[in-house]
Design a protein around this motif. Sequence first.
Motif, short mmCIF file in Angstrom:
data_model
loop_
_atom_site.label_atom_id
_atom_site.label_comp_id
_atom_site.label_asym_id
_atom_site.label_seq_id
_atom_site.Cartn_x
_atom_site.Cartn_y
_atom_site.Cartn_z
N ALA A 162 7.24 -5.90 -0.76
CA ALA A 162 6.45 -7.13 -0.74
C ALA A 162 6.57 -7.84 0.59
CB ALA A 162 6.88 -8.05 -1.89
N LYS A 205 4.21 -6.75 3.37
CA LYS A 205 2.79 -7.12 3.24
C LYS A 205 1.88 -5.90 3.09
CE LYS A 205 3.34 -11.45 5.79
NZ LYS A 205 2.88 -12.28 6.94
N HIS A 206 2.35 -4.93 2.34
CA HIS A 206 1.52 -3.76 2.09
C HIS A 206 0.45 -4.09 1.05
CE1 HIS A 206 3.88 -0.96 4.49
NE2 HIS A 206 4.97 -1.56 4.03
N ARG A 207 -0.71 -3.50 1.22
CA ARG A 207 -1.83 -3.78 0.33
C ARG A 207 -1.90 -2.80 -0.83
NH1 ARG A 207 -6.14 -4.16 5.36
NH2 ARG A 207 -4.95 -5.67 6.59
N ILE A 240 -2.19 -6.35 -5.58
CA ILE A 240 -1.79 -5.10 -4.92
C ILE A 240 -2.37 -3.92 -5.68
CG2 ILE A 240 0.20 -3.61 -4.45
CD1 ILE A 240 0.01 -5.82 -2.48
N LYS A 272 1.74 -1.84 9.89
CA LYS A 272 1.83 -3.30 9.83
C LYS A 272 0.65 -3.81 9.02
CE LYS A 272 2.21 -7.47 12.66
NZ LYS A 272 2.22 -8.03 14.05
N ASP A 273 0.97 -4.64 8.03
CA ASP A 273 -0.06 -5.22 7.17
C ASP A 273 -0.96 -4.15 6.56
OD1 ASP A 273 0.92 -7.75 7.79
OD2 ASP A 273 -0.46 -8.01 9.47
#
Length: 355
Positions: A134, A137-139, A167, A328-329
Amino acid sequence: MAKSLATARQTTIVVVETRSGVTGIGEAWGMPAVNQAYLPLLASYLEGSDLADVELVFSRILARHYHFGVQNQMMACISGIDIAAKDALGKEIGLPVCRLIGGRGSEHVPVYASGGYITEDNARDFTPQLEAIAAGKHRAVKIKIGLGPASDLARVREARHVLGEDIDLMVDINSNYSLDLAKHTLAALAPHRIGWVEEPLAPQDIAGYEVLQRCSPVPVATGEALYTVHDFQRLLERRAVDVVQPDLSLCGGFWQGRRIADLAELHHVRLSPHVWGSGIGLAAAAHYVASRSPSPQAQDAPWPTLVEYDVGANPLREQLFKQPLVAKDGLLPVPPGPGLGIELDWSAVEKYALR
């Protein structure tokens, strides 16, 4: 995973060198000692060949040694050699691999965080893993399940609690279930909006996958243990899967990977390469996905093609490169340089080399 706990990782680095001094690197899945045993045979066909001709040589090898079959370590070796040859060819002509095999559709590829592993102490370890995911910031996220329906439901509920409802959440059984058990657990998990269930059945159970795909309320994904386009053809011609997951380090490299992706496109089935080894395989998967359009979509893909991004501690991914590939992200940069666009730190390679 559900089948067993692992205490180490291993993979095989492949180096191709041309007479002009250009080198390419690739990754072959599996134990280095077994892969090295195939080297004299494969080298006898490949030495002296042009980089651009290796796929013809691979076809000749398989035709000549058809008794070997393709579901074996020789195909993993060919996979690593193909990746290395494409890396070297890209360096020779000044193009990234993605442009050699289709084009550069994007500067970044979307990833899903692969984590939530099964451990000796799940009660202690599972939630902290989710919290770390979490924070990244993984989608999209994939977690391991497969210890039984009650455990599966508890793990999914905890994942939703920690990661939230927005998510995309996938689950991986690692082929630990029979058909009836898979049906049972998927019915319980469906209300939690699962993006896909990965390897619910044994890879060889094509008939079982066909039955499950027809009745599952959750999309079905598989393919990491399949070799060459022929294995995927048997799966796809029966419409037995919703997402195919070739691993370039064992399925036949970009050579077979492109054919598998073409086959999936012809059947209107999604693609998502499996990655479980070093950063070399991750770089290869990034180029692979960047080279393809998410058919049948044009510019707007509701479910984009995802690359697996293992978030567990992995020095073979984090320490082998002079500049590691880092997501990233939810996005992984496609290396811009020629070939794979990566450079190994050979002192780190030496540190982790098997003796």
